[in-house]
Design a protein around this motif. Structure first.
Motif, PDB file in Angstrom:
ATOM      1  N   VAL A  44      39.212  47.239  42.860  1.00 44.15           N
ATOM      2  CA  VAL A  44      40.588  46.766  42.648  1.00 44.15           C
ATOM      3  C   VAL A  44      41.389  46.881  43.942  1.00 44.15           C
ATOM      4  O   VAL A  44      42.146  45.969  44.304  1.00 44.15           O
ATOM      5  N   LEU A  45      41.195  47.971  44.673  1.00 41.27           N
ATOM      6  CA  LEU A  45      41.873  48.138  45.957  1.00 41.27           C
ATOM      7  C   LEU A  45      41.482  47.028  46.928  1.00 41.27           C
ATOM      8  O   LEU A  45      42.344  46.418  47.575  1.00 41.27           O
ATOM      9  N   GLN A  46      40.175  46.750  47.019  1.00 41.75           N
ATOM     10  CA  GLN A  46      39.714  45.694  47.923  1.00 41.75           C
ATOM     11  C   GLN A  46      40.219  44.320  47.485  1.00 41.75           C
ATOM     12  O   GLN A  46      40.560  43.480  48.325  1.00 41.75           O
ATOM     13  N   LEU A  47      40.268  44.099  46.175  1.00 41.26           N
ATOM     14  CA  LEU A  47      40.816  42.834  45.662  1.00 41.26           C
ATOM     15  C   LEU A  47      42.284  42.701  46.059  1.00 41.26           C
ATOM     16  O   LEU A  47      42.723  41.632  46.487  1.00 41.26           O
ATOM     17  N   TRP A  48      43.041  43.777  45.908  1.00 39.64           N
ATOM     18  CA  TRP A  48      44.471  43.744  46.241  1.00 39.64           C
ATOM     19  C   TRP A  48      44.671  43.503  47.733  1.00 39.64           C
ATOM     20  O   TRP A  48      45.508  42.699  48.138  1.00 39.64           O
ATOM     21  N   LYS A  49      43.873  44.192  48.563  1.00 42.52           N
ATOM     22  CA  LYS A  49      43.978  43.996  50.014  1.00 42.52           C
ATOM     23  C   LYS A  49      43.632  42.560  50.403  1.00 42.52           C
ATOM     24  O   LYS A  49      44.207  42.013  51.345  1.00 42.52           O
ATOM     25  N   SER A  50      42.679  41.976  49.683  1.00 40.82           N
ATOM     26  CA  SER A  50      42.211  40.626  50.003  1.00 40.82           C
ATOM     27  C   SER A  50      43.032  39.532  49.332  1.00 40.82           C
ATOM     28  O   SER A  50      42.915  38.360  49.697  1.00 40.82           O
ATOM     29  N   TYR A  51      43.827  39.904  48.357  1.00 44.42           N
ATOM     30  CA  TYR A  51      44.544  38.903  47.554  1.00 44.42           C
ATOM     31  C   TYR A  51      45.406  37.943  48.389  1.00 44.42           C
ATOM     32  O   TYR A  51      45.410  36.743  48.119  1.00 44.42           O
ATOM     33  N   SER A  53      44.741  36.679  51.114  1.00 40.25           N
ATOM     34  CA  SER A  53      43.875  35.679  51.747  1.00 40.25           C
ATOM     35  C   SER A  53      43.195  34.764  50.721  1.00 40.25           C
ATOM     36  O   SER A  53      42.487  33.834  51.112  1.00 40.25           O
ATOM     37  N   PHE A  54      43.402  35.027  49.430  1.00 40.81           N
ATOM     38  CA  PHE A  54      42.836  34.172  48.382  1.00 40.81           C
ATOM     39  C   PHE A  54      43.566  32.830  48.429  1.00 40.81           C
ATOM     40  O   PHE A  54      44.759  32.743  48.158  1.00 40.81           O
ATOM     41  N   ARG A  55      42.821  31.776  48.786  1.00 33.96           N
ATOM     42  CA  ARG A  55      43.440  30.458  49.017  1.00 33.96           C
ATOM     43  C   ARG A  55      43.433  29.571  47.783  1.00 33.96           C
ATOM     44  O   ARG A  55      43.866  28.438  47.833  1.00 33.96           O
ATOM     45  N   LYS A  56      42.896  30.065  46.694  1.00 33.63           N
ATOM     46  CA  LYS A  56      42.846  29.332  45.426  1.00 33.63           C
ATOM     47  C   LYS A  56      42.033  28.037  45.522  1.00 33.63           C
ATOM     48  O   LYS A  56      42.237  27.117  44.754  1.00 33.63           O
ATOM     49  N   GLU A  57      41.108  27.987  46.502  1.00 32.99           N
ATOM     50  CA  GLU A  57      40.198  26.848  46.604  1.00 32.99           C
ATOM     51  C   GLU A  57      39.083  26.983  45.573  1.00 32.99           C
ATOM     52  O   GLU A  57      38.532  26.007  45.112  1.00 32.99           O
ATOM     53  N   ALA A  58      38.749  28.231  45.233  1.00 32.24           N
ATOM     54  CA  ALA A  58      37.765  28.527  44.190  1.00 32.24           C
ATOM     55  C   ALA A  58      38.518  29.164  43.025  1.00 32.24           C
ATOM     56  O   ALA A  58      39.680  29.544  43.160  1.00 32.24           O
ATOM     57  N   LYS A  59      37.829  29.282  41.897  1.00 30.40           N
ATOM     58  CA  LYS A  59      38.441  29.968  40.766  1.00 30.40           C
ATOM     59  C   LYS A  59      38.642  31.438  41.130  1.00 30.40           C
ATOM     60  O   LYS A  59      37.876  32.001  41.921  1.00 30.40           O
ATOM     61  N   PHE A  60      39.650  32.049  40.526  1.00 30.84           N
ATOM     62  CA  PHE A  60      39.905  33.461  40.776  1.00 30.84           C
ATOM     63  C   PHE A  60      38.664  34.285  40.450  1.00 30.84           C
ATOM     64  O   PHE A  60      38.291  35.184  41.194  1.00 30.84           O
ATOM     65  N   SER A  61      38.006  33.963  39.323  1.00 31.53           N
ATOM     66  CA  SER A  61      36.843  34.749  38.899  1.00 31.53           C
ATOM     67  C   SER A  61      35.708  34.666  39.927  1.00 31.53           C
ATOM     68  O   SER A  61      35.011  35.655  40.160  1.00 31.53           O
ATOM     69  N   THR A  62      35.538  33.520  40.547  1.00 30.99           N
ATOM     70  CA  THR A  62      34.502  33.359  41.576  1.00 30.99           C
ATOM     71  C   THR A  62      34.815  34.233  42.777  1.00 30.99           C
ATOM     72  O   THR A  62      33.963  34.977  43.275  1.00 30.99           O
ATOM     73  N   TRP A  63      36.049  34.153  43.236  1.00 25.05           N
ATOM     74  CA  TRP A  63      36.490  34.957  44.374  1.00 25.05           C
ATOM     75  C   TRP A  63      36.389  36.448  44.044  1.00 25.05           C
ATOM     76  O   TRP A  63      35.890  37.245  44.840  1.00 25.05           O
ATOM     77  N   MET A  64      36.820  36.826  42.834  1.00 28.51           N
ATOM     78  CA  MET A  64      36.801  38.213  42.404  1.00 28.51           C
ATOM     79  C   MET A  64      35.366  38.752  42.382  1.00 28.51           C
ATOM     80  O   MET A  64      35.108  39.865  42.841  1.00 28.51           O
ATOM     81  N   TYR A  65      34.449  37.955  41.837  1.00 25.84           N
ATOM     82  CA  TYR A  65      33.041  38.358  41.804  1.00 25.84           C
ATOM     83  C   TYR A  65      32.534  38.648  43.206  1.00 25.84           C
ATOM     84  O   TYR A  65      31.860  39.651  43.437  1.00 25.84           O
ATOM     85  N   ARG A  66      32.837  37.761  44.123  1.00 26.26           N
ATOM     86  CA  ARG A  66      32.344  37.924  45.493  1.00 26.26           C
ATOM     87  C   ARG A  66      32.860  39.222  46.110  1.00 26.26           C
ATOM     88  O   ARG A  66      32.096  40.007  46.671  1.00 26.26           O
TER      89      ARG A  66
END
Length: 165
Positions: A44-51, A53-66
């Motif tokens: 969750v911390l890494q997701l928040w730090k990376s959020y 940079s999430f460009r919404k080009e992929a689904k959130f779930s895809t990005w989250m999985y990665r």
């Protein structure tokens, strides 16, 4: 442009919506409840730090999985360096702690935990009914290789399950 509160709210909603996936990843990549909790918090911390940079080009779930898989794999590599310095709980103990899974599911997850890191990731994504293209994007391999690895991983899983049950 969104303010910080809106961004936080959106992030929390997405995490809550997909938290089951995070729990599954933590279950497969951890040996104890404490390790699962630590991994979940780290993801969750890494997701928040990376959020941002999430460009919404992929689904959130895809990005989250990665992000979640990369975090789990990275932490497992670090833990392996210190493995001889700490006592790990057995797989059986970790599985037994999860009371809301049926016996078949416990056996499946125990078998999955014995696969390689990439095999775990591919099987988990396949069980989530992700398309080969999405699995390829998350794991960082070609669709064709996803197919090959999936066939091999299923065969390997079947052998492991046979030994366990």
């Amino acid at each position: 442009m969104q303010n910080q509160r809106e961004i936080e709210k959106e992030f929390i909603e997405q995490i809550l919506k997909h938290q089951g996936v995070l729990h599954k990843i933590c279950f497969v990549y951890s040996n104890s409840n404490a390790d699962k909790e630590d991994l979940y918090q780290e993801i969750v911390l890494q997701l928040w730090k990376s959020y941002p940079s999430f460009r919404k080009e992929a689904k959130f779930s895809t990005w989250m999985y990665r992000v979640a898989l990369n975090t789990a794999i990275t932490l497992n590599k670090k833990a392996a360096l210190f493995e001889n310095h700490k006592t790990q709980l057995s797989d059986e103990y970790a599985i037994a702690e999860v009371i809301d899974y049926s016996e078949d599911i416990k056996i499946l997850y125990k078998a999955i935990s014995k696969l390689s890191k990439i095999e775990k990731a591919i099987i988990m994504l396949w069980l989530e009914e992700k398309a080969y293209s999405e699995i390829a994007e998350i794991v960082g391999i070609s669709e064709k290789y996803v197919s090959v690895k999936l066939v091999r991983s299923k065969k390997k899983l079947a052998k492991i399950i046979k030994k366990i049950s």
